[in-house]
Design a protein around this motif. Structure first.
Motif, PDB file in Angstrom:
ATOM      1  N   ALA A 173       0.831  -1.207   0.000  1.00 60.80           N
ATOM      2  CA  ALA A 173       0.000   0.000   0.000  1.00 60.80           C
ATOM      3  C   ALA A 173       0.865   1.258   0.000  1.00 60.80           C
ATOM      4  O   ALA A 173       0.580   2.246  -0.705  1.00 60.80           O
ATOM      5  CB  ALA A 173      -0.925  -0.019   1.230  1.00 60.80           C
ATOM      6  N   GLY A 174       1.971   1.266   0.789  1.00 61.95           N
ATOM      7  CA  GLY A 174       2.861   2.428   0.823  1.00 61.95           C
ATOM      8  C   GLY A 174       3.499   2.693  -0.516  1.00 61.95           C
ATOM      9  O   GLY A 174       3.597   3.858  -0.959  1.00 61.95           O
ATOM     10  N   LEU A 175       3.966   1.638  -1.183  1.00 64.34           N
ATOM     11  CA  LEU A 175       4.580   1.815  -2.495  1.00 64.34           C
ATOM     12  C   LEU A 175       3.581   2.344  -3.514  1.00 64.34           C
ATOM     13  O   LEU A 175       3.899   3.228  -4.333  1.00 64.34           O
ATOM     14  CB  LEU A 175       5.178   0.486  -2.967  1.00 64.34           C
ATOM     15  N   LEU A 176       2.355   1.813  -3.481  1.00 59.43           N
ATOM     16  CA  LEU A 176       1.339   2.263  -4.427  1.00 59.43           C
ATOM     17  C   LEU A 176       0.986   3.729  -4.202  1.00 59.43           C
ATOM     18  O   LEU A 176       0.891   4.528  -5.156  1.00 59.43           O
ATOM     19  CB  LEU A 176       0.080   1.386  -4.291  1.00 59.43           C
ATOM     20  N   ILE A 177       0.821   4.095  -2.923  1.00 53.69           N
ATOM     21  CA  ILE A 177       0.455   5.488  -2.625  1.00 53.69           C
ATOM     22  C   ILE A 177       1.588   6.443  -2.992  1.00 53.69           C
ATOM     23  O   ILE A 177       1.383   7.497  -3.622  1.00 53.69           O
ATOM     24  CB  ILE A 177       0.090   5.627  -1.140  1.00 53.69           C
ATOM     25  N   THR A 178       2.835   6.073  -2.628  1.00 56.01           N
ATOM     26  CA  THR A 178       3.988   6.947  -2.939  1.00 56.01           C
ATOM     27  C   THR A 178       4.184   7.067  -4.442  1.00 56.01           C
ATOM     28  O   THR A 178       4.432   8.160  -4.988  1.00 56.01           O
ATOM     29  CB  THR A 178       5.258   6.379  -2.282  1.00 56.01           C
ATOM     30  N   GLY A 179       4.065   5.927  -5.168  1.00 58.88           N
ATOM     31  CA  GLY A 179       4.232   5.962  -6.622  1.00 58.88           C
ATOM     32  C   GLY A 179       3.150   6.780  -7.307  1.00 58.88           C
ATOM     33  O   GLY A 179       3.422   7.549  -8.240  1.00 58.88           O
ATOM     34  N   ALA A 180       1.906   6.628  -6.827  1.00 55.41           N
ATOM     35  CA  ALA A 180       0.808   7.385  -7.432  1.00 55.41           C
ATOM     36  C   ALA A 180       0.983   8.888  -7.187  1.00 55.41           C
ATOM     37  O   ALA A 180       0.760   9.717  -8.084  1.00 55.41           O
ATOM     38  CB  ALA A 180      -0.526   6.891  -6.848  1.00 55.41           C
ATOM     39  N   THR A 181       1.406   9.243  -5.974  1.00 53.05           N
ATOM     40  CA  THR A 181       1.610  10.660  -5.653  1.00 53.05           C
ATOM     41  C   THR A 181       2.758  11.241  -6.489  1.00 53.05           C
ATOM     42  O   THR A 181       2.687  12.372  -7.011  1.00 53.05           O
ATOM     43  CB  THR A 181       1.910  10.824  -4.157  1.00 53.05           C
TER      44      THR A 181
END
Length: 225
Positions: A173-181
């Motif tokens: 979830a952290g990787l997805l959120i950071t990558g999307a941002t």
């Protein structure tokens, strides 16, 4: 017919009559009698006496039983047909519950005994004869003990597996959120925040690395304890 002839006929008839009666008298005398003392039995019971002679009879008549009795019956005699050389056995049933539960001891050899005693309380009854000394103790039914799995390693392993799954979910979830941002910022042309998001990705990877070392470390502690 002369008086002598009549007398002879009477004598012959008497001899024949005695010879016919003799077997039935002998048969009536061939019984095995046992005195039973039950005043000390604090439970209901049924006793059945049997010999080799009775066991040759059809089922249902192959033993002599008392029926259901209690301590109030005190001392009484039990008799069963018997032939010389027969073995004598007793079936003992101790009634323990209102629903018909019972504890049974069958084929207790009491050959040679003339007196037996039934005593004790529920699940602690005793049947004892004088000769030969043949004592039977009733025991409570075996109850399988309930066992609890107290293996600490298994519990710790389950906890580690759950925590590892949670860490993996949080890392993804952290990787997805950071990558999307980061992708959104790049699309808007905000390149000055690129370093901050790169640092965030590094933090997520570092957290994953620390979490994955927890399992081997705890197992190593368990092995060296």
């Amino acid at each position: 017919m002369s008086r002598i002839a009549r007398t002879a006929l009477v004598v012959v008839g008497a001899v024949l009559g005695l010879s016919l009666l003799a077997p039935s008298s002998a048969a009536a005398a061939d019984e095995y009698t046992l005195q039973v003392h039950t005043s000390g039995a604090a439970f209901l019971y049924t006793l059945c006496l049997k010999t080799d002679t009775t066991m040759k009879k059809p089922r249902g008549s192959d033993r002599v039983c008392t029926g259901k009795r209690g301590s109030t019956h005190g001392t009484f005699d039990m008799s069963a047909p018997y032939a010389p050389g027969d073995s004598v056995k007793m079936d003992i049933e101790m009634h323990t519950g209102l629903a018909g539960e019972s504890v049974t001891k069958d084929n207790v050899d009491i050959t040679g005994a003339r007196s037996c005693t039934l005593s004790g309380a529920v699940h602690a009854g005793k049947f004892q004869c004088d000769s030969p000394i043949n004592t039977i103790n009733f025991e409570p039914p075996e109850i399988t003990a309930y066992t609890v799995d107290t293996n600490p390693n298994k519990s710790v392993a389950n906890l580690l597996n759950l925590m590892a799954w949670l860490v993996s979910a949080a890392a993804v979830a952290g990787l997805l959120i950071t990558g999307a941002t980061l992708a959104a910022q790049l699309r808007r042309g905000a390149m000055e925040e690129r370093t901050e998001y790169t640092r965030s990705i590094a933090f997520v990877f570092t957290a994953c690395l620390i979490a994955t070392t927890a399992g081997p470390f705890v197992r190593w502690l368990a092995l060296t304890d």
